[in-house]
Design a protein around this motif. Sequence first.
Motif, PDB file in Angstrom:
ATOM      1  N   ASP A 158     -92.288  -7.446-101.365  1.00  0.00           N
ATOM      2  CA  ASP A 158     -91.087  -7.701-101.062  1.00  0.00           C
ATOM      3  C   ASP A 158     -90.635  -7.724 -99.561  1.00  0.00           C
ATOM      4  O   ASP A 158     -89.747  -8.719 -99.022  1.00  0.00           O
ATOM      5  CB  ASP A 158     -90.056  -6.663-101.891  1.00  0.00           C
ATOM      6  CG  ASP A 158     -90.139  -6.878-103.209  1.00  0.00           C
ATOM      7  OD1 ASP A 158     -90.767  -7.804-103.683  1.00  0.00           O
ATOM      8  OD2 ASP A 158     -89.719  -5.843-104.126  1.00  0.00           O
ATOM      9  N   ARG A 159     -91.420  -6.662 -98.963  1.00  0.00           N
ATOM     10  CA  ARG A 159     -90.898  -6.670 -97.456  1.00  0.00           C
ATOM     11  C   ARG A 159     -91.556  -7.896 -96.676  1.00  0.00           C
ATOM     12  O   ARG A 159     -91.017  -8.312 -95.764  1.00  0.00           O
ATOM     13  CB  ARG A 159     -91.261  -5.353 -96.849  1.00  0.00           C
ATOM     14  CG  ARG A 159     -90.845  -3.935 -97.315  1.00  0.00           C
ATOM     15  CD  ARG A 159     -91.119  -2.803 -96.357  1.00  0.00           C
ATOM     16  NE  ARG A 159     -92.103  -2.533 -96.564  1.00  0.00           N
ATOM     17  CZ  ARG A 159     -92.820  -1.547 -97.459  1.00  0.00           C
ATOM     18  NH1 ARG A 159     -92.015  -1.054 -98.184  1.00  0.00           N
ATOM     19  NH2 ARG A 159     -94.239  -1.210 -97.534  1.00  0.00           N
ATOM     20  N   ALA A 160     -92.724  -8.147 -97.256  1.00  0.00           N
ATOM     21  CA  ALA A 160     -93.603  -9.368 -96.700  1.00  0.00           C
ATOM     22  C   ALA A 160     -92.705 -10.706 -96.793  1.00  0.00           C
ATOM     23  O   ALA A 160     -92.653 -11.510 -95.892  1.00  0.00           O
ATOM     24  CB  ALA A 160     -94.875  -9.611 -97.324  1.00  0.00           C
ATOM     25  N   ARG A 161     -92.092 -10.748 -98.154  1.00  0.00           N
ATOM     26  CA  ARG A 161     -91.155 -11.913 -98.238  1.00  0.00           C
ATOM     27  C   ARG A 161     -89.885 -11.995 -97.607  1.00  0.00           C
ATOM     28  O   ARG A 161     -89.380 -12.885 -96.954  1.00  0.00           O
ATOM     29  CB  ARG A 161     -90.798 -11.878 -99.706  1.00  0.00           C
ATOM     30  CG  ARG A 161     -92.061 -12.456-100.806  1.00  0.00           C
ATOM     31  CD  ARG A 161     -91.398 -13.069-102.094  1.00  0.00           C
ATOM     32  NE  ARG A 161     -90.800 -11.777-102.744  1.00  0.00           N
ATOM     33  CZ  ARG A 161     -91.612 -11.019-103.616  1.00  0.00           C
ATOM     34  NH1 ARG A 161     -92.708 -11.223-103.719  1.00  0.00           N
ATOM     35  NH2 ARG A 161     -91.170  -9.904-104.258  1.00  0.00           N
ATOM     36  N   THR A 162     -89.495 -10.842 -97.159  1.00  0.00           N
ATOM     37  CA  THR A 162     -88.058 -10.552 -96.216  1.00  0.00           C
ATOM     38  C   THR A 162     -88.402 -10.989 -95.136  1.00  0.00           C
ATOM     39  O   THR A 162     -87.774 -11.829 -94.383  1.00  0.00           O
ATOM     40  CB  THR A 162     -87.581  -9.263 -96.658  1.00  0.00           C
ATOM     41  OG1 THR A 162     -87.279  -8.718 -97.704  1.00  0.00           O
ATOM     42  CG2 THR A 162     -86.456  -9.047 -95.643  1.00  0.00           C
ATOM     43  N   LEU A 163     -89.645 -10.642 -94.603  1.00  0.00           N
ATOM     44  CA  LEU A 163     -90.249 -10.762 -93.276  1.00  0.00           C
ATOM     45  C   LEU A 163     -90.346 -12.336 -92.972  1.00  0.00           C
ATOM     46  O   LEU A 163     -90.027 -13.057 -91.995  1.00  0.00           O
ATOM     47  CB  LEU A 163     -91.241 -10.043 -92.720  1.00  0.00           C
ATOM     48  CG  LEU A 163     -91.138  -8.582 -92.423  1.00  0.00           C
ATOM     49  CD1 LEU A 163     -92.633  -7.709 -92.403  1.00  0.00           C
ATOM     50  CD2 LEU A 163     -90.148  -8.374 -91.369  1.00  0.00           C
ATOM     51  N   ALA A 164     -90.816 -12.879 -94.223  1.00  0.00           N
ATOM     52  CA  ALA A 164     -91.339 -14.360 -94.044  1.00  0.00           C
ATOM     53  C   ALA A 164     -90.057 -15.023 -94.047  1.00  0.00           C
ATOM     54  O   ALA A 164     -89.968 -16.175 -93.346  1.00  0.00           O
ATOM     55  CB  ALA A 164     -92.087 -14.846 -95.193  1.00  0.00           C
ATOM     56  N   GLU A 165     -88.822 -14.663 -94.966  1.00  0.00           N
ATOM     57  CA  GLU A 165     -87.746 -15.431 -94.763  1.00  0.00           C
ATOM     58  C   GLU A 165     -87.088 -15.348 -93.539  1.00  0.00           C
ATOM     59  O   GLU A 165     -86.469 -16.249 -92.914  1.00  0.00           O
ATOM     60  CB  GLU A 165     -86.904 -14.817 -95.997  1.00  0.00           C
ATOM     61  CG  GLU A 165     -85.195 -15.471 -96.180  1.00  0.00           C
ATOM     62  CD  GLU A 165     -85.476 -17.032 -96.649  1.00  0.00           C
ATOM     63  OE1 GLU A 165     -84.522 -17.631 -96.181  1.00  0.00           O
ATOM     64  OE2 GLU A 165     -86.369 -17.442 -96.999  1.00  0.00           O
ATOM     65  N   GLY A 166     -87.027 -13.975 -93.034  1.00  0.00           N
ATOM     66  CA  GLY A 166     -86.354 -13.936 -91.799  1.00  0.00           C
ATOM     67  C   GLY A 166     -87.229 -14.598 -90.520  1.00  0.00           C
ATOM     68  O   GLY A 166     -86.413 -15.473 -89.655  1.00  0.00           O
ATOM     69  N   ASN A 167     -88.432 -14.914 -90.950  1.00  0.00           N
ATOM     70  CA  ASN A 167     -89.276 -15.605 -89.733  1.00  0.00           C
ATOM     71  C   ASN A 167     -88.819 -17.277 -89.889  1.00  0.00           C
ATOM     72  O   ASN A 167     -88.664 -17.912 -88.999  1.00  0.00           O
ATOM     73  CB  ASN A 167     -90.728 -15.347 -89.762  1.00  0.00           C
ATOM     74  CG  ASN A 167     -91.709 -16.070 -88.777  1.00  0.00           C
ATOM     75  OD1 ASN A 167     -91.228 -15.923 -87.833  1.00  0.00           O
ATOM     76  ND2 ASN A 167     -92.384 -16.698 -89.282  1.00  0.00           N
ATOM     77  N   ARG A 168     -88.580 -17.574 -91.207  1.00  0.00           N
ATOM     78  CA  ARG A 168     -88.162 -18.885 -91.422  1.00  0.00           C
ATOM     79  C   ARG A 168     -86.926 -19.368 -90.876  1.00  0.00           C
ATOM     80  O   ARG A 168     -86.749 -20.321 -90.314  1.00  0.00           O
ATOM     81  CB  ARG A 168     -88.082 -19.269 -92.936  1.00  0.00           C
ATOM     82  CG  ARG A 168     -87.946 -20.786 -93.285  1.00  0.00           C
ATOM     83  CD  ARG A 168     -87.800 -20.700 -94.781  1.00  0.00           C
ATOM     84  NE  ARG A 168     -86.966 -20.408 -95.390  1.00  0.00           N
ATOM     85  CZ  ARG A 168     -85.573 -20.949 -95.358  1.00  0.00           C
ATOM     86  NH1 ARG A 168     -85.349 -22.174 -94.985  1.00  0.00           N
ATOM     87  NH2 ARG A 168     -84.510 -20.228 -96.047  1.00  0.00           N
ATOM     88  N   ILE A 169     -85.965 -18.209 -90.962  1.00  0.00           N
ATOM     89  CA  ILE A 169     -84.610 -18.251 -90.474  1.00  0.00           C
ATOM     90  C   ILE A 169     -84.580 -18.470 -88.978  1.00  0.00           C
ATOM     91  O   ILE A 169     -84.252 -19.315 -88.429  1.00  0.00           O
ATOM     92  CB  ILE A 169     -83.528 -17.117 -90.870  1.00  0.00           C
ATOM     93  CG1 ILE A 169     -83.404 -17.401 -92.495  1.00  0.00           C
ATOM     94  CG2 ILE A 169     -82.338 -17.184 -90.143  1.00  0.00           C
ATOM     95  CD1 ILE A 169     -82.879 -18.518 -92.874  1.00  0.00           C
ATOM     96  N   ARG A 170     -85.451 -17.696 -88.470  1.00  0.00           N
ATOM     97  CA  ARG A 170     -85.466 -17.856 -86.969  1.00  0.00           C
ATOM     98  C   ARG A 170     -86.303 -18.995 -86.411  1.00  0.00           C
ATOM     99  O   ARG A 170     -85.876 -19.410 -85.442  1.00  0.00           O
ATOM    100  CB  ARG A 170     -86.398 -16.314 -86.223  1.00  0.00           C
ATOM    101  CG  ARG A 170     -85.661 -14.979 -86.725  1.00  0.00           C
ATOM    102  CD  ARG A 170     -86.498 -13.920 -86.016  1.00  0.00           C
ATOM    103  NE  ARG A 170     -87.611 -13.846 -86.478  1.00  0.00           N
ATOM    104  CZ  ARG A 170     -87.802 -12.752 -87.654  1.00  0.00           C
ATOM    105  NH1 ARG A 170     -86.796 -12.132 -87.891  1.00  0.00           N
ATOM    106  NH2 ARG A 170     -88.973 -12.544 -88.254  1.00  0.00           N
ATOM    107  N   THR A 171     -87.145 -19.317 -87.062  1.00  0.00           N
ATOM    108  CA  THR A 171     -87.778 -20.606 -86.742  1.00  0.00           C
ATOM    109  C   THR A 171     -86.905 -21.925 -86.762  1.00  0.00           C
ATOM    110  O   THR A 171     -86.774 -22.545 -85.929  1.00  0.00           O
ATOM    111  CB  THR A 171     -89.009 -20.955 -87.720  1.00  0.00           C
ATOM    112  OG1 THR A 171     -90.082 -19.952 -87.451  1.00  0.00           O
ATOM    113  CG2 THR A 171     -89.758 -22.142 -87.087  1.00  0.00           C
ATOM    114  N   ALA A 172     -86.093 -21.915 -87.804  1.00  0.00           N
ATOM    115  CA  ALA A 172     -85.205 -22.811 -88.130  1.00  0.00           C
ATOM    116  C   ALA A 172     -84.186 -22.860 -86.924  1.00  0.00           C
ATOM    117  O   ALA A 172     -83.416 -23.576 -86.492  1.00  0.00           O
ATOM    118  CB  ALA A 172     -84.503 -22.770 -89.417  1.00  0.00           C
TER     119      ALA A 172
END
Length: 847
Positions: A602-616
């Motif tokens: 779950d933490r990895a998914r949260t980080l991945a989602e945050g990374n996706r948001i930051r990339t966008a």
Amino acid sequence: MARGKLRIHLGAAPGVGKTYAMLSEAHRRVGRGTDCVVGFVEDHGRPRTEVMLHGLEQVPRRELEYRGGVFPEMDLDAVLARRPQVALVDELAHTNVPGSRNAKRWQDVEELLAAGIDVVSTVNIQHLESLGDVVESITGVRQQETVPDEVVRRADQVELVDMTPEALRRRMAHGNIYQPDKVDAALSNYFRPGNLTALRELALLWVADRVDAHLTQYRSEHRVSAIWGSRERIVVGLTGGPEGRTLIRRGARLAEKGAGGEVLAVYIARSDGLTSASPKELAQQRTLVEDLGGTFHHVVGDDIPAALLAFARGANATQVVLGSSRRKTWQYVFGPGVGATVARESGPDLDVHIVTHDEVAKGRGLPVARGARLGRSRRVWGWIAGVAGPPLLAALLSIVDLGLANDMLLFLALTVAAALLGGLLPALASAAVGSMLLNYFYTPPLHRWTIADPKNIIAIAIFVAVGVAVASVVDLAARRTHQAARLRAESEILAFLAGNVLRGETGLEDLLERVREIFGMESAALLERAGDVEPWTCAGRVGRGRPVERPDQADVDVPVGDHMALALTGRVLPAEDRRVLAAFAAQAAVVLDRRRLQEEADRARTLAEGNRIRTALLAAVSHDLRTPLAGIKAAVTSLRSEDVEWSEEDRAELLEGIEEGADRLDHLVGNLLDMSRLQTGTVTPLIREIDLDEVVPMALGGVPEGSAVLDVPETLPMVAVDPGLLERAVANLVENAVKYSPPGAPVLVAASALADRVEVRVVDRGPGVPDEAKERIFEPFQRHGDAPRGAGVGLGLAVARGFAEAMGGTLNAEDTPGGGLTMVLTLRAAGTRPELHPATEPERQAS
């Protein structure tokens, strides 16, 4: 294509002569006419090894650049293209330079073998993966280059290249292994005599185990039943009694006297799965065997001597250790016993040791609670039938004379009834009382305790024997029924437990609660610690019993590995319950590990989602936000230019462009900030009751005049919303609708009441959105279709839905009848109970 054969020269340490032996083998094969090439051999500057390379064809190496250096590696493609019969590949555990086809050289070898090419290679014992910890404890050096044990075990031939530590150190001192400047350091560190001796022992034992495995395979394939005493194997026969620990220690001492001796403890269980052995004692004996370096085996067989001998011969054992019989002297009338039978049938090549112990001739029966096998009411009626029944029957028979034979049959029937009801003890009481009454009232001479006719003595003896036999059968059946029911219950519990855990349906607390309920305990806790000296911490706990901080404070504790334990409070459990409890403890550890893995995922998914948001977000900043900034910069630069004289109209147009760019920049930055607040869960709505006509008209201030039509009746009920969030949500919806509406088709903003809800509909006549994309348009940084780059960063609808859900409402997209898209914003009417969206629950609790 037939797979190639692998031959490995195994050594205890560098310098024992593995490469030299490999090259000697190559020269022998070349002399026989075999097509043999050198794929990769490293001579390490050793003159004798370099000389051995002369006369052998060498495939040119491949040079790879890495971190500013050039490194030679085996050219796998060149060897495959050359396709020799035999390829020499040195240093099997070598790690290839990045950029090679495979990460490890043994993977290159696998490709050569798959291509039908025989390979001769070398490896040191310290490079075997399973021995990494052992080698580190001996030498203090952790080997970074390893090869899986299975790769070496699959080799067709493994040849040990051996050298004594003294000879190897002499070679080192003469400079035949390392350069002179490295010799002193090597001799005083890695090449110490103790290190070399231990590594040599590891190599010898590993090769011996492999030879033993091949011997076992050969015996199995050729059905060799005779014992070959190639090494001492001691089989210790266990009964589950307390003498087992003495036998195990005796077997371990016998194994120590022979080189490479093994201890195999075996317990023979009945095929029906029922046994009177103590589970706790067997568990302790298993632990003792494993601590002494032996193995524990559980074998099924109804004929214990035959099963024990079959196991010993199958394991190629040389000795069998048994304990002196615990049977009493009179019990030998039923047979010679297991020890005597095994000794008689063992044959000349299997020695049998009979070991004395403290339990000799003390009886084989283990303590069992016989009365507990039958219900309490049955035992009460059994005692009534056994004690009160015979006198009542005697009183009845005093009225009716049926003859001695019939009288004895009636007393026998009463004894059988007492046995069926209460088991052994009531039946014995019935037989004793009945025999006395028969003797006194019905056997001549009457009313005396003597018997005149010897035939009557035999009849009464048969009467007592039948009563005891029937009672014993009933008692045994009751105990076996109890055992079978218990085993069935255990299997059902374990099957249910395993199924739930494997399907992921049981959490840690649920599992602990089930343990507490099944075993009738006050509390259950799973304790863990990071190391042997670290304090214990509680990973999960249920129940209301006293808190347990360490396993030794609990009434029952079951270890799970080295640093975890299941602790229960309430009562002390019997030994048979600990078997199932151990399974629960192991599953609790699995559930805990799975929960932690899920949390990490779950933490990895949260980080991945945050990374996706930051990339966008970075993409939006680099494109959409730069456009208004560039426009503002160009307009300001033009106005400040002294080379051009601007007219008032041009100046006004440039200022208008600056203002529009600033407004657009403000809007984009506002949406980005709102989206970041929603992503981090910091949106806390301030709900109050308000009329829609106080908020919605303000939301239309950002669109061109005449591009939107407002229809909000004054009779609508008040809504419970945050006015600021509602205004931003409606403004984003209207701006989005105006953006896609065709010229001359204004957007309709209408509101209506429906039950306890109020709906705000934003209707446009644009191109619409297909059904499969209606949810995707609410995701951050999503634009539908061929929207131009200047249409925004794709956050308006995501922010609007986030604000709607934060206020306890919903936002959905529908098709507009006749074409277009309708955004439906559903709000909670004032005075109704809030139903927050799951995503806003943390904000509600925080506020």
